[in-house]
Design an enzyme around this catalytic site. Structure first.
Site, PDB file in Angstrom:
ATOM      1  CG  HIS A   1      -4.602   0.413  -3.879  1.00 18.30           C
ATOM      2  ND1 HIS A   1      -4.085   0.592  -2.847  1.00 18.30           N
ATOM      3  CD2 HIS A   1      -5.610  -0.413  -3.842  1.00 18.30           C
ATOM      4  CE1 HIS A   1      -4.580  -0.408  -1.731  1.00 18.30           C
ATOM      5  NE2 HIS A   1      -5.415  -1.010  -2.371  1.00 18.30           N
TER       6      HIS A   1
ATOM      7  NE  ARG B   1      -3.686  -2.268   3.028  1.00 22.49           N
ATOM      8  CZ  ARG B   1      -3.386  -3.238   3.544  1.00 22.49           C
ATOM      9  NH1 ARG B   1      -2.365  -3.423   4.155  1.00 22.49           N
ATOM     10  NH2 ARG B   1      -4.246  -4.430   3.724  1.00 22.49           N
TER      11      ARG B   1
ATOM     12  CE  LYS C   1      -6.399  -0.309   4.806  1.00 22.46           C
ATOM     13  NZ  LYS C   1      -7.705  -0.921   3.756  1.00 22.46           N
TER      14      LYS C   1
ATOM     15  CE1 TYR D   1      -6.145  -7.508  -6.129  1.00 21.01           C
ATOM     16  CE2 TYR D   1      -6.669  -8.399  -4.052  1.00 21.01           C
ATOM     17  CZ  TYR D   1      -6.276  -7.297  -5.020  1.00 21.01           C
ATOM     18  OH  TYR D   1      -5.961  -6.233  -4.242  1.00 21.01           O
TER      19      TYR D   1
ATOM     20  NE  ARG E   1      -3.075  -3.728  -1.221  1.00 24.23           N
ATOM     21  CZ  ARG E   1      -2.431  -4.474  -0.233  1.00 24.23           C
ATOM     22  NH1 ARG E   1      -1.276  -4.822  -0.013  1.00 24.23           N
ATOM     23  NH2 ARG E   1      -3.412  -4.980   0.647  1.00 24.23           N
TER      24      ARG E   1
END
Length: 303
Positions: A247, A151, A175, A282, A250
């Site tokens: 992003h 991130r 996070k 994904y 990622r």
């Protein structure tokens, strides 16, 4: 002290004493208000009284959040926090009209993330001018975004002590302040060594930034906005017309792993997802690829 400080302190007391909200919720609400104030100060370059904030100002702030690729869920939470703040100001007779009254939260739903092909990523990274110190740094940045699936906040917060050079791993703080260990790709490690040993070694970090990995020209930690700018410039130079953000690298990292047979649990671990459900997005396959499968293997396609 900012011109909003006294109102923010009063809002905090209101949330704690009158609304009896949890410490975590209170901190989130306060952070949302500070984001709005910083938007005025740093993006719009103005100091504005709370009595002067309009609906159009709030809309401009939300457009900025959208352009900065804040997730719809994050935007919805920020809107909720701002609505509560301005309701408090109305209650305290600080303002006569609530500028957030007509705001609607964005519709939430699971959207398949945009991705880049490996060839597009090579074109973006390969198009960066490595003859400049910033160019070498930017190559290392993009290699880390794609090669380790980081991130933006994780990337900007990497310290030199987080890199395990011999083992080829990186300690990442994600996070919720949770740490995880992720592998560094061979290309990522190569360009990281070039940047650290040939570029960063000649910089003079500002006090408090001595251990930060990626520095700007002034020797300070790179900001989130700067990473977006680096990516935007590299994508434009490569002639790619897609809407790309940091992003996206990622997303591409995870998608390429899954499409090439990587175990979903391993991808979950590398991305730092708490739930496997988040990682399952994904497992989507490109529609063009699905059509190729039909055309190649289905009897109707063969005919």
């Amino acid at each position: 002290m900012s011109i909003w400080s006294s109102y923010i302190n009063g809002f905090k007391a209101y949330l704690q004493l009158e609304r009896s909200l949890s410490d975590n919720t209170v901190e989130n609400y306060l952070r949302d208000v500070v984001k709005l104030e910083r938007y005025f100060n740093e993006v719009m370059d103005i100091e504005i009284s709370l009595t002067k904030v309009t609906y159009a100002d709030i809309q401009g702030f939300l457009k900025w959040l959208h352009d900065m690729e804040f997730a719809p869920s994050s935007q919805a939470r920020i809107i909720s926090g701002l609505k509560t703040f301005f309701e408090y100001l109305l209650l305290e007779n600080v303002i006569q009209k609530n500028p957030t009254e007509l705001l609607e939260a964005p519709k939430l739903g699971r959207k398949l993330p945009d991705t880049l092909s490996y060839e597009e990523i090579e074109a973006i990274i390969g198009g960066i001018d490595r003859s400049t110190p910033e160019g070498e740094r930017n190559v290392a940045i993009l290699e880390m975004l794609y090669g380790s699936g980081l991130r933006v906040s994780e990337l900007t917060n990497i310290s030199l002590q987080d890199i395990y050079w011999e083992e080829g791993f990186l300690r990442v703080t994600g996070k919720g302040n949770k740490q995880r260990i992720v592998p560094i790709s061979s290309d990522g490690l190569k360009h990281l060594k070039i940047y650290v040993n040939e570029i960063r070694v000649h910089q003079d970090p500002k006090p408090g930034h001595e251990h930060v990995l990626f520095l700007n020209r002034r020797g300070k930690q790179l900001t989130r906005v700067m990473i977006f700018t680096i990516v935007k410039d590299a994508v434009e130079k490569a002639g790619i017309r897609k809407r790309i953000s940091p992003h996206t690298f990622r997303h591409s990292f995870a998608t390429h792993l899954v499409e090439n047979g990587a175990d979903l649990r391993a991808v979950q671990e590398m991305l730092g997802h708490v739930s496997i459900t988040t990682t399952e997005v994904y497992t989507h396959l490109d529609r063009k690829y699905l059509k190729e499968v039909i055309d190649r293997y289905h009897p109707i396609g063969k005919k």
